[in-house]
Design a protein around this motif. Sequence first.
Motif, PDB file in Angstrom:
ATOM      1  N   UNK A  67       0.831  -1.207   0.000  1.00 36.57           N
ATOM      2  CA  UNK A  67       0.000   0.000   0.000  1.00 36.57           C
ATOM      3  C   UNK A  67       0.862   1.252   0.000  1.00 36.57           C
ATOM      4  N   UNK A  68       1.915   1.238   0.798  1.00 37.65           N
ATOM      5  CA  UNK A  68       2.802   2.413   0.860  1.00 37.65           C
ATOM      6  C   UNK A  68       3.523   2.612  -0.458  1.00 37.65           C
ATOM      7  N   UNK A 106       1.676   7.022 -10.963  1.00 35.24           N
ATOM      8  CA  UNK A 106       0.382   6.990 -11.618  1.00 35.24           C
ATOM      9  C   UNK A 106      -0.737   7.043 -10.565  1.00 35.24           C
ATOM     10  N   UNK A 107      -1.573   8.074 -10.626  1.00 39.02           N
ATOM     11  CA  UNK A 107      -2.611   8.228  -9.597  1.00 39.02           C
ATOM     12  C   UNK A 107      -3.689   7.134  -9.688  1.00 39.02           C
ATOM     13  N   UNK A 108      -4.005   6.649 -10.905  1.00 39.19           N
ATOM     14  CA  UNK A 108      -4.974   5.564 -11.041  1.00 39.19           C
ATOM     15  C   UNK A 108      -4.457   4.301 -10.363  1.00 39.19           C
ATOM     16  N   UNK A 115      -4.132   0.152  -6.021  1.00 43.40           N
ATOM     17  CA  UNK A 115      -3.293  -0.631  -5.110  1.00 43.40           C
ATOM     18  C   UNK A 115      -3.765  -0.450  -3.665  1.00 43.40           C
ATOM     19  N   UNK A 116      -4.045   0.785  -3.274  1.00 43.64           N
ATOM     20  CA  UNK A 116      -4.498   1.051  -1.906  1.00 43.64           C
ATOM     21  C   UNK A 116      -5.844   0.358  -1.656  1.00 43.64           C
ATOM     22  N   UNK A 167     -12.473   1.788  -8.432  1.00 41.99           N
ATOM     23  CA  UNK A 167     -11.155   2.281  -8.888  1.00 41.99           C
ATOM     24  C   UNK A 167     -10.749   1.628 -10.201  1.00 41.99           C
ATOM     25  N   UNK A 168     -11.247   0.437 -10.496  1.00 40.10           N
ATOM     26  CA  UNK A 168     -10.939  -0.220 -11.758  1.00 40.10           C
ATOM     27  C   UNK A 168     -11.668   0.457 -12.922  1.00 40.10           C
TER      28      UNK A 168
END
Length: 176
Positions: free
Chosen positions: A27-28, A35-37, A42-43, A173-174
């Motif tokens: 996550x970190x 890439x913001x997407x 991932x988070x 998010x996907x």
Amino acid sequence: MGPTEIFRPLFSRVLAYIVWAILAAAAISGFFAGNSELRWRVVALTVFLAVAVWLFYLRPSVEISDGGILITNPLRSVHIPWPAVAELDIRGTFVVTDREGNRHSAYAAAIANKRNNLGLAGEVKTFAEHRMNTLAEAGFLSNVRPEGAQLTTRHNTVGITALTVCALVFVITLSV
């Protein structure tokens, strides 16, 4: 009579903490990705997996007290008072059969090795039999009214809701 004893598999707890450490690192590192997407995917995925690890590896337990047996599984819990217990058995896991013939399996108390070692399931069964016999010998289980031995079942709405919300956030998010 005796203290409450809670049984949780040590291997599951250790595995859960290791997976949580890996998920935290993912996550970190994912959050600081360029890439913001990808960052939010991932988070969202790691939070979903962390909740799933809690639900399936840390939450399950078997609690044995003077009041009965509380089996906490990932999606629901059932409390079986001693007068409602018909049989204690091991069938892949620790199983309590109630007076109505319903079987309640403990997700947390599985057999370690079917040939030689009954693992946590055997330990839980032995402890439960001892507690039930001690209470019976002391006279606490005689002359109990059937209506006083009702099973209590609770669904894990917090865990189910948390897992569902995390899954939906990940799916969102996907699609973004």
